[in-house]
Write an enzyme that holds these catalytic residues in place. Structure first.
Site: not given
Ligand code: GDP
Ligand code: MN
Length: 379
Positions: A101, A190
């Protein structure tokens, strides 16, 4: 304002983030054509404004163009967390070994842009923060200097990327994500997952960008990407009319000019034991038309049992607002009781106009709130 995955992906690609190509389809036949062009295995992904599409069945792999057409048929029209899928992204399917991530957010506590990375990619970061917070590595970018190379590398090492080449690529992607975040005035950006492919290179499989609405005026090109499909109708109407409106859970509708006054109004309603149904700021110099639209928006909420007007006439003239209220009442069918506290410029004229209407007058803010709470309780 939220962007779709494919829109976020296109932005990040311009900054050098390695993303998967492919195209967007609105019909199964289009999905098949894109899959044919790509050749080989593809992934078909629902383009809706929610996370966890994978778990919800909105992300599917297909080995052949026929299969792509078939799964696109399943995904298009599917309902994911209340949203109907109208578009799918068809992209080359990537085989990978690890999932990371990587994200950038505005952290109000430190007043900085914070970059976060985690070796637990593929799951929502909120989930990781709850169950395994130590798996998240963070660095804060300096407001003047930005994200520095060593910080980006710290993120890479922090998630256990020991291979120098991979760490370097990860740092480059983090820098690119930060630059994109700053340039588009994002509030969130993101990549999840960012994967390591069999050949060791990194690749972004899912991108997400949320734009800061306050910065949107600087980006007409991004504004043009707006998809209002998940925006409640009332909020869309308010935005188009230049009204700040936020729906809340109470039953007293509020129409106020000025954000600070709107906050104070909500506080006073609560003080008298009521619950505001919304925050609404009609802004300075509000016209009759705008007042009417605002009232229609407030009354479109079925929870509203009373409406409280709290207008301070400075730039906004009280008589003009009063005319707007009267005009609105003549067109909006409603028996919801309305309480008005209007003070300031031209208030006598405003009161005279309202005296002929069904409005309940109040001299002070406290009196208005008290009456509104009573009226809402009585229904
Ligand atoms: P989200 O669930 O809404 O975050 O959607 P994602 O785009 O992140 O997809 C969910 C999951 O699908 C990912 O975590 C991957 O495990 C899988 N996935 C997505 N794209 C690919 C791909 O190209 N190849 C493979 N093998 N899996 C993929
Ligand atoms: Mn994802």
């Amino acid at each position: 304002m939220k962007l779709h995955e494919y829109q976020a992906r296109d932005i990040l690609a311009r900054y050098g983030v390695p993303v998967t190509g492919g195209g967007v389809a609105t019909t199964p036949a289009e999905a098949r054509a894109i899959a044919e062009q790509i050749g080989g295995r593809v992934v078909v992904k629902a383009q809706v404004f929610v996370g966890g599409r994978g778990k919800a069945g909105g992300v599917k792999l297909a080995d052949t163009p026929e299969q792509a057409e078939q799964v696109a048929g399943q995904i298009l029209g599917m309902n994911i967390k209340g949203l109907t899928v109208e578009k799918v992204l068809v992209a080359e399917a990537i085989t990978y070994e690890r999932e990371f991530y990587l994200g950038a957010i505005m952290d109000r506590a430190s007043r900085r842009i914070v970059m976060m990375a985690s070796a637990e990619g593929g799951v929502e970061i909120e989930e990781v923060a709850k169950t395994n917070p130590q798996a998240i590595v963070k660095v804060a970018a300096h407001p003047m200097l930005g994200l520095l190379d060593f910080q980006a590398r710290d993120l890479a090492y922090g998630i256990g990327l020991t291979d120098a080449k991979q760490a370097r690529q990860f740092a480059q992607i983090a820098m690119a994500l930060y630059r994109a975040y700053m340039d588009v005035d994002a509030s969130l950006a993101e990549i999840n997952p960012l994967v390591v492919r069999a050949d060791g290179s990194l690749q972004a499989l899912d991108s997400k960008i949320v734009l800061d609405d306050s910065g949107l005026f600087r980006h007409p090109d991004l504004e043009a990407m707006r998809d209002s499909s998940d925006e409640p109708e009332a909020e869309q109407r308010a935005r188009e009319a230049g009204i700040s409106y936020i729906k809340l859970d109470g039953n007293i509708g509020c129409m106020v000019n000025g954000a600070g006054l709107a906050m104070a109004t909500m506080d006073v309603i609560k003080l008298f034991g009521g619950e505001p149904a919304n925050f609404l700021d009609i802004g300075g110099g509000a016209s009759k038309e705008k007042v009417k639209t605002a009232l229609q928006i407030i009354l479109s909420d079925p929870n509203v049992k009373a409406v409280m007007f709290n207008i301070f006439g400075g730039i906004t003239r009280v008589d003009e607002v009063a005319k707007g209220i009267v005009a609105a009442l003549s067109e909006v069918q409603t028996d919801v009781p309305m309480i008005a506290r209007l003070v300031g410029t031209n208030e006598e004229e405003g009161r005279r106009i309202l005296a002929e209407s069904a409005l309940i007058p109040a001299a002070t803010l406290a009196e208005a709130a008290e009456k509104a709470v009573q009226a809402a309780r009585a229904r």
